[in-house]
Design a protein around this motif. Sequence first.
Motif, PDB file in Angstrom:
ATOM      1  N   GLY A  41       0.799  -1.224   0.000  1.00  8.28           N
ATOM      2  CA  GLY A  41       0.000   0.000   0.000  1.00  8.28           C
ATOM      3  C   GLY A  41       0.832   1.274   0.000  1.00  8.28           C
ATOM      4  N   LEU A  42       2.112   1.152  -0.306  1.00  9.84           N
ATOM      5  CA  LEU A  42       2.995   2.311  -0.278  1.00  9.84           C
ATOM      6  C   LEU A  42       3.134   2.991  -1.636  1.00  9.84           C
ATOM      7  N   TRP A  43       3.025   2.230  -2.688  1.00  8.25           N
ATOM      8  CA  TRP A  43       3.122   2.769  -4.046  1.00  8.25           C
ATOM      9  C   TRP A  43       1.869   2.377  -4.817  1.00  8.25           C
ATOM     10  N   LEU A  48       5.226   2.136 -10.787  1.00 10.69           N
ATOM     11  CA  LEU A  48       6.304   1.197 -11.105  1.00 10.69           C
ATOM     12  C   LEU A  48       6.853   1.444 -12.501  1.00 10.69           C
ATOM     13  N   TRP A  49       6.039   2.013 -13.380  1.00 14.66           N
ATOM     14  CA  TRP A  49       6.403   2.131 -14.787  1.00 14.66           C
ATOM     15  C   TRP A  49       6.575   3.573 -15.263  1.00 14.66           C
ATOM     16  N   ASP A  50       6.044   4.558 -14.525  1.00 10.68           N
ATOM     17  CA  ASP A  50       6.024   5.927 -15.070  1.00 10.68           C
ATOM     18  C   ASP A  50       7.240   6.769 -14.712  1.00 10.68           C
ATOM     19  N   GLY A  51       8.231   6.186 -14.068  1.00  8.24           N
ATOM     20  CA  GLY A  51       9.446   6.934 -13.743  1.00  8.24           C
ATOM     21  C   GLY A  51       9.386   7.627 -12.393  1.00  8.24           C
ATOM     22  N   THR A  52       8.314   7.405 -11.634  1.00  7.12           N
ATOM     23  CA  THR A  52       8.212   8.017 -10.303  1.00  7.12           C
ATOM     24  C   THR A  52       9.350   7.545  -9.418  1.00  7.12           C
ATOM     25  N   TYR A  53       9.656   6.256  -9.493  1.00  3.91           N
ATOM     26  CA  TYR A  53      10.685   5.674  -8.639  1.00  3.91           C
ATOM     27  C   TYR A  53      11.824   5.103  -9.470  1.00  3.91           C
ATOM     28  N   LEU A  55      15.384   2.432  -9.607  1.00  3.91           N
ATOM     29  CA  LEU A  55      15.765   1.100  -9.143  1.00  3.91           C
ATOM     30  C   LEU A  55      16.267   1.170  -7.707  1.00  3.91           C
ATOM     31  N   ASP A  56      17.022   2.205  -7.381  1.00  2.00           N
ATOM     32  CA  ASP A  56      17.482   2.367  -5.999  1.00  2.00           C
ATOM     33  C   ASP A  56      16.307   2.515  -5.042  1.00  2.00           C
ATOM     34  N   ASP A  57      15.267   3.244  -5.449  1.00  2.00           N
ATOM     35  CA  ASP A  57      14.072   3.375  -4.614  1.00  2.00           C
ATOM     36  C   ASP A  57      13.444   2.006  -4.363  1.00  2.00           C
ATOM     37  N   LEU A  58      13.382   1.180  -5.398  1.00  2.00           N
ATOM     38  CA  LEU A  58      12.811  -0.153  -5.270  1.00  2.00           C
ATOM     39  C   LEU A  58      13.635  -1.003  -4.307  1.00  2.00           C
ATOM     40  N   LEU A  59      14.945  -0.946  -4.427  1.00  2.00           N
ATOM     41  CA  LEU A  59      15.811  -1.705  -3.526  1.00  2.00           C
ATOM     42  C   LEU A  59      15.669  -1.204  -2.094  1.00  2.00           C
ATOM     43  N   ASP A  60      15.596   0.124  -1.922  1.00  2.00           N
ATOM     44  CA  ASP A  60      15.450   0.701  -0.581  1.00  2.00           C
ATOM     45  C   ASP A  60      14.132   0.285   0.068  1.00  2.00           C
ATOM     46  N   ILE A  61      13.026   0.405  -0.655  1.00  2.00           N
ATOM     47  CA  ILE A  61      11.721   0.099  -0.058  1.00  2.00           C
ATOM     48  C   ILE A  61      11.608  -1.384   0.271  1.00  2.00           C
ATOM     49  N   ASN A  62      12.170  -2.240  -0.562  1.00  2.00           N
ATOM     50  CA  ASN A  62      12.132  -3.666  -0.255  1.00  2.00           C
ATOM     51  C   ASN A  62      12.990  -3.987   0.963  1.00  2.00           C
ATOM     52  N   GLU A  63      14.123  -3.319   1.101  1.00  2.00           N
ATOM     53  CA  GLU A  63      14.950  -3.515   2.295  1.00  2.00           C
ATOM     54  C   GLU A  63      14.183  -3.073   3.542  1.00  2.00           C
ATOM     55  N   LEU A  64      13.545  -1.916   3.465  1.00  2.00           N
ATOM     56  CA  LEU A  64      12.786  -1.413   4.610  1.00  2.00           C
ATOM     57  C   LEU A  64      11.611  -2.319   4.954  1.00  2.00           C
TER      58      LEU A  64
END
Length: 85
Positions: A41-43, A48-53, A55-64
């Motif tokens: 429920g965070l994004w 995921l596709w429009d450039g909002t985030y 790859l680093d953002d994806l790695l960070d959020i998954n780590e968190l």
Amino acid sequence: MGNIRFFRRKPLDFNPETTLEFIPAKAVNVDEFLFSPVLAGLWKQHELWDGTYTLDDLLDINELLEVKQENQRRAVEAAERKAGE
């Protein structure tokens, strides 16, 4: 120069517990790693596709998300131990 990790990210200092009493279902047509911030429920899916985030953002959020899950598991385990005293 030593070991260079992918994106030079440090590994987590814990291994998530895998003492499940069941075998979890897995998505076969969707990338679970990519969609995990959407499921949390965070994004929004289009982000995921429009450039909002990035790859680093994806790695960070998954780590968190993984750290959050581990901390919740530890809190439950500590509460159970305390209740058993």
